[in-house]
Design a protein around this motif. Structure first.
Motif, PDB file in Angstrom:
ATOM      1  N   ASP A 196       0.698  -1.190  -0.015  1.00  5.01           N
ATOM      2  CA  ASP A 196      -0.041  -0.246  -0.039  1.00  5.01           C
ATOM      3  C   ASP A 196       0.824   1.313   0.177  1.00  5.01           C
ATOM      4  OD1 ASP A 196       0.826  -0.539   2.532  1.00  5.01           O
ATOM      5  OD2 ASP A 196      -1.295  -0.422   3.706  1.00  5.01           O
ATOM      6  N   ALA A 197       1.975   1.328   0.862  1.00  3.20           N
ATOM      7  CA  ALA A 197       2.848   2.289   0.899  1.00  3.20           C
ATOM      8  C   ALA A 197       3.398   2.588  -0.597  1.00  3.20           C
ATOM      9  CB  ALA A 197       3.785   2.410   1.877  1.00  3.20           C
ATOM     10  N   ASN A 198       3.836   1.586  -1.603  1.00  6.21           N
ATOM     11  CA  ASN A 198       4.175   1.600  -2.764  1.00  6.21           C
ATOM     12  C   ASN A 198       3.309   2.377  -3.764  1.00  6.21           C
ATOM     13  OD1 ASN A 198       6.833   0.888  -2.316  1.00  6.21           O
ATOM     14  ND2 ASN A 198       6.375  -1.200  -3.073  1.00  6.21           N
ATOM     15  N   LEU A 199       2.233   2.003  -3.423  1.00  4.22           N
ATOM     16  CA  LEU A 199       0.946   2.730  -4.331  1.00  4.22           C
ATOM     17  C   LEU A 199       0.572   4.135  -4.002  1.00  4.22           C
ATOM     18  CD1 LEU A 199      -1.809  -0.221  -4.462  1.00  4.22           C
ATOM     19  CD2 LEU A 199      -0.143   0.690  -5.955  1.00  4.22           C
ATOM     20  N   ALA A 200       0.707   4.273  -2.696  1.00  3.60           N
ATOM     21  CA  ALA A 200       0.622   5.738  -2.279  1.00  3.60           C
ATOM     22  C   ALA A 200       1.763   6.610  -2.661  1.00  3.60           C
ATOM     23  CB  ALA A 200       0.815   5.719  -0.567  1.00  3.60           C
ATOM     24  N   ALA A 201       3.056   5.998  -2.684  1.00  2.00           N
ATOM     25  CA  ALA A 201       4.097   6.834  -3.529  1.00  2.00           C
ATOM     26  C   ALA A 201       3.837   7.244  -4.810  1.00  2.00           C
ATOM     27  CB  ALA A 201       5.441   6.029  -3.104  1.00  2.00           C
ATOM     28  N   LEU A 202       3.336   6.216  -5.632  1.00  2.00           N
ATOM     29  CA  LEU A 202       3.222   6.413  -7.064  1.00  2.00           C
ATOM     30  C   LEU A 202       2.131   7.487  -7.240  1.00  2.00           C
ATOM     31  CD1 LEU A 202       3.181   2.869  -8.482  1.00  2.00           C
ATOM     32  CD2 LEU A 202       4.721   4.610  -8.788  1.00  2.00           C
ATOM     33  N   ALA A 203       0.982   7.461  -6.416  1.00  2.00           N
ATOM     34  CA  ALA A 203      -0.009   8.541  -6.386  1.00  2.00           C
ATOM     35  C   ALA A 203       0.501   9.895  -6.041  1.00  2.00           C
ATOM     36  CB  ALA A 203      -1.137   8.030  -5.315  1.00  2.00           C
ATOM     37  N   ALA A 204       1.201  10.064  -5.054  1.00  2.00           N
ATOM     38  CA  ALA A 204       2.010  11.358  -4.859  1.00  2.00           C
ATOM     39  C   ALA A 204       2.735  11.670  -5.947  1.00  2.00           C
ATOM     40  CB  ALA A 204       2.777  11.103  -3.328  1.00  2.00           C
ATOM     41  N   ALA A 205       3.626  10.978  -6.411  1.00  2.00           N
ATOM     42  CA  ALA A 205       4.653  11.353  -7.513  1.00  2.00           C
ATOM     43  C   ALA A 205       3.580  11.855  -8.821  1.00  2.00           C
ATOM     44  CB  ALA A 205       5.399  10.130  -7.943  1.00  2.00           C
ATOM     45  N   HIS A 206       2.553  11.095  -8.896  1.00  2.00           N
ATOM     46  CA  HIS A 206       1.614  11.574 -10.210  1.00  2.00           C
ATOM     47  C   HIS A 206       1.030  12.794  -9.970  1.00  2.00           C
ATOM     48  CE1 HIS A 206      -0.646  10.493 -13.662  1.00  2.00           C
ATOM     49  NE2 HIS A 206      -1.790  10.936 -12.907  1.00  2.00           N
ATOM     50  N   GLN A 207       0.895  13.362  -8.684  1.00  2.00           N
ATOM     51  CA  GLN A 207       0.222  14.644  -8.534  1.00  2.00           C
ATOM     52  C   GLN A 207       1.106  15.532  -8.539  1.00  2.00           C
ATOM     53  OE1 GLN A 207      -3.005  15.311  -7.053  1.00  2.00           O
ATOM     54  NE2 GLN A 207      -3.376  13.524  -8.069  1.00  2.00           N
ATOM     55  N   VAL A 232      10.065   6.960  -5.109  1.00  2.00           N
ATOM     56  CA  VAL A 232      10.102   7.069  -6.418  1.00  2.00           C
ATOM     57  C   VAL A 232      11.067   8.039  -6.927  1.00  2.00           C
ATOM     58  CG1 VAL A 232       8.408   8.006  -8.260  1.00  2.00           C
ATOM     59  CG2 VAL A 232       7.407   6.761  -6.173  1.00  2.00           C
ATOM     60  N   ILE A 233      11.816   7.496  -7.862  1.00  2.00           N
ATOM     61  CA  ILE A 233      12.751   8.048  -8.537  1.00  2.00           C
ATOM     62  C   ILE A 233      12.704   8.573  -9.833  1.00  2.00           C
ATOM     63  CG2 ILE A 233      15.393   8.414  -9.173  1.00  2.00           C
ATOM     64  CD1 ILE A 233      15.744   6.394  -6.826  1.00  2.00           C
ATOM     65  N   ASP A 234      12.467   9.695 -10.678  1.00  2.00           N
ATOM     66  CA  ASP A 234      12.340  10.031 -11.828  1.00  2.00           C
ATOM     67  C   ASP A 234      10.898   9.241 -12.265  1.00  2.00           C
ATOM     68  OD1 ASP A 234      14.351  11.800 -11.878  1.00  2.00           O
ATOM     69  OD2 ASP A 234      15.328  10.206 -12.847  1.00  2.00           O
ATOM     70  N   GLY A 235       9.861   9.190 -11.463  1.00  2.00           N
ATOM     71  CA  GLY A 235       8.623   8.628 -11.677  1.00  2.00           C
ATOM     72  C   GLY A 235       8.497   7.139 -11.747  1.00  2.00           C
ATOM     73  N   ARG A 236       9.434   6.470 -11.339  1.00  2.00           N
ATOM     74  CA  ARG A 236       9.465   5.043 -11.387  1.00  2.00           C
ATOM     75  C   ARG A 236       9.789   4.553  -9.855  1.00  2.00           C
ATOM     76  NH1 ARG A 236      10.448   2.396 -16.031  1.00  2.00           N
ATOM     77  NH2 ARG A 236      11.552   0.485 -15.154  1.00  2.00           N
ATOM     78  N   LEU A 237       9.019   3.495  -9.284  1.00  2.00           N
ATOM     79  CA  LEU A 237       9.092   3.053  -8.177  1.00  2.00           C
ATOM     80  C   LEU A 237      10.453   2.286  -7.794  1.00  2.00           C
ATOM     81  CD1 LEU A 237       7.312   2.630  -5.500  1.00  2.00           C
ATOM     82  CD2 LEU A 237       6.527   0.405  -6.431  1.00  2.00           C
ATOM     83  N   HIS A 238      10.971   2.932  -7.011  1.00  2.00           N
ATOM     84  CA  HIS A 238      12.538   2.027  -6.335  1.00  2.00           C
ATOM     85  C   HIS A 238      12.106   1.111  -5.309  1.00  2.00           C
ATOM     86  CE1 HIS A 238      16.380   1.492  -5.533  1.00  2.00           C
ATOM     87  NE2 HIS A 238      16.399   1.720  -4.143  1.00  2.00           N
ATOM     88  N   ARG A 239      12.397  -0.170  -5.920  1.00  2.00           N
ATOM     89  CA  ARG A 239      12.015  -1.323  -4.807  1.00  2.00           C
ATOM     90  C   ARG A 239      13.368  -1.865  -4.111  1.00  2.00           C
ATOM     91  NH1 ARG A 239       7.118  -3.273  -5.960  1.00  2.00           N
ATOM     92  NH2 ARG A 239       6.053  -2.865  -7.917  1.00  2.00           N
ATOM     93  N   GLY A 240      14.682  -1.572  -4.668  1.00  2.00           N
ATOM     94  CA  GLY A 240      15.670  -2.200  -3.979  1.00  2.00           C
ATOM     95  C   GLY A 240      15.837  -3.683  -4.452  1.00  2.00           C
ATOM     96  N   ALA A 241      16.151  -4.240  -3.028  1.00  2.00           N
ATOM     97  CA  ALA A 241      16.109  -6.027  -3.227  1.00  2.00           C
ATOM     98  C   ALA A 241      14.668  -6.112  -3.117  1.00  2.00           C
ATOM     99  CB  ALA A 241      17.278  -6.463  -2.150  1.00  2.00           C
ATOM    100  N   GLY A 242      13.874  -5.562  -2.966  1.00  2.00           N
ATOM    101  CA  GLY A 242      12.388  -5.873  -2.779  1.00  2.00           C
ATOM    102  C   GLY A 242      11.569  -5.175  -1.754  1.00  2.00           C
ATOM    103  N   GLN A 243      12.265  -4.645  -0.812  1.00  2.00           N
ATOM    104  CA  GLN A 243      11.454  -4.173   0.422  1.00  2.00           C
ATOM    105  C   GLN A 243      11.949  -2.688   0.607  1.00  2.00           C
ATOM    106  OE1 GLN A 243      13.000  -7.580   1.323  1.00  2.00           O
ATOM    107  NE2 GLN A 243      10.771  -7.988   0.232  1.00  2.00           N
ATOM    108  N   ALA A 244      12.268  -2.009  -0.319  1.00  2.00           N
ATOM    109  CA  ALA A 244      12.505  -0.432  -0.038  1.00  2.00           C
ATOM    110  C   ALA A 244      11.326   0.341   0.525  1.00  2.00           C
ATOM    111  CB  ALA A 244      13.126  -0.009  -1.357  1.00  2.00           C
ATOM    112  N   GLY A 245      11.702   1.092   1.402  1.00  2.00           N
ATOM    113  CA  GLY A 245      10.654   1.959   1.955  1.00  2.00           C
ATOM    114  C   GLY A 245       9.935   1.512   3.337  1.00  2.00           C
TER     115      GLY A 245
END
Length: 395
Positions: free
Chosen positions: A195-206, A227-240
């Protein structure tokens, strides 16, 4: 060397249809004329007219009556047929489930929010089915008309499969095949995301422009997306997963039972507990009547010194916890969503003040305009992006 071009009229017509459809999408929700489409796509008017005819026949576009013109012949206009590909977004929490249906043009057709009766996997899954069913009924759609589903869930989600690996806030949730359950009902692509990743994408879209964004989803739980330059950064899988940061402070409740130390220290419940303890020592304070975190922030904003001290303590713990992430990532902004996003300037100012002392280049600290709707907005946006990728590829 001469550039190689795709051969064959069918290939070129598909490319032209995709270009025209994408141009109409960029103009949505406003209808657009053939001449405007020709200019946007850099295609000839006859080519655009043929593409529009194909898209009308396929149901992707709808035609509008010409507007009266003062000079010359009125021009026919075209827009997306939103009902051609509605999507379902889900925000799944331990206490509430929200379902939203949005059409291809981005218009909300239904939003339904329901309480989860008990905090376990079986009751959460029942709430998902009931809430999605109500949203379908409100939108006047059948399940088979939904073209993509994205669900935001608490916990750690395996990228690619959507399997929930760890979700301490919902006992048994990691044992549920949520992707398979939703796919069996809707018969379309299903994505399950943190859910936090989706929230990040929504915030970036705004926001406009590129850059690095640390989007914090802050309520009872505490997580973040990068989110870096519009793309979600996952790292090894659990970034954030900032909720699992151990704060330097020693606030009560900062040791764990499955929840991360930081969310136990300054999640919404912890803020209320801290306020109640402070109110017990200062019964003249407005905190004595605080029943939720919003009341704590309201009291601080109204000038209650005890409430202001509570907010400052919470802001200090938050700033000290994320300062290392700020030093590593150097984000342009920190955007706070979730229930705490309604805190107002009293919290933002305190966080910014503490970050000033802890970082080299403090980012701007902002509250998301979407507040509690951030996850649903991100889920809807991801589902629409899925549909558009498939649609433009198959035109």
């Amino acid at each position: 060397m001469k550039e190689e071009r795709p051969a064959g009229t069918p290939v070129l017509r598909r490319m032209n249809r995709a270009a025209v459809l994408d141009a109409v999408r960029q103009c949505a929700p406003e209808p657009v004329r053939l001449a405007e489409l020709a200019q946007l796509t850099e295609l000839t008017r006859p080519t655009v007219a043929q593409a529009v005819e194909d898209l009308l026949a396929a149901g992707w576009l709808r035609q509008h009556a010409p507007q009266p013109a003062t000079v010359g012949r009125p021009a026919t206009r075209f827009s997306l047929n939103g009902r051609a590909a509605p999507v379902l977004g889900l925000d799944l929490g331990p206490h509430t489930v929200t379902a939203g249906i949005t059409d291809l043009a981005g218009e909300r057709l239904a939003v339904i929010r329901r309480t989860v009766r008990r905090r376990d996997a079986r009751h959460l899954l029942e709430a998902v089915d009931e809430t999605a069913g109500e949203a379908l009924a409100t939108a006047g759609l059948a399940a088979e008309q939904i073209t993509a589903v994205t669900a935001g869930t608490p916990g750690i989600v395996e990228a690619g499969t959507g399997r929930v690996l760890f979700a301490p806030s919902v006992p048994g949730w990691s044992e549920i095949d949520l992707v398979g359950h939703l796919r069996a009902r809707f018969r379309c692509p299903v994505t399950v995301e943190n859910d936090a990743n989706l929230a990040a994408l929504a915030a970036a879209h705004q926001r406009t422009g590129s850059g690095t964004l640390l989007a914090v989803q802050w309520g009872e739980r505490l997580g973040a997306g990068v989110v870096i330059d519009g793309r979600l950064h996952r790292g090894a899988g659990q970034a954030g997963e900032i909720g699992f940061i151990r704060p330097a402070g020693d606030l009560p409740g900062s040791t764990g039972d499955g929840r991360g130390p930081l969310e136990r220290a300054i999640g919404a419940e912890a803020i209320v507990d801290l306020a109640r303890r402070s109110a017990a020592e200062h019964p003249q304070s407005g905190l004595a009547r605080a029943t939720d975190a919003a009341a704590v922030f309201a009291a601080a904003a109204a000038g209650d010194p005890v409430a202001a001290e509570v907010v400052d303590q919470v802001a200090a713990v938050f700033a000290e916890a994320i300062a290392p992430a700020v030093l590593v990532l150097s984000p342009h902004a920190i955007v706070i969503g979730g229930g705490i996003a309604r805190a107002g300037a009293v919290l933002l100012d305190a966080i910014a003040r503490h970050l000033e002392d802890l970082t080299l280049t403090p980012p701007s600290v902002e509250l998301s305009e979407l507040a509690e709707g951030t996850v649903l907005t991100g889920a809807t946006q991801m589902a629409l992006d899925e549909v558009w990728r498939d649609t433009l590829a198959a035109c």
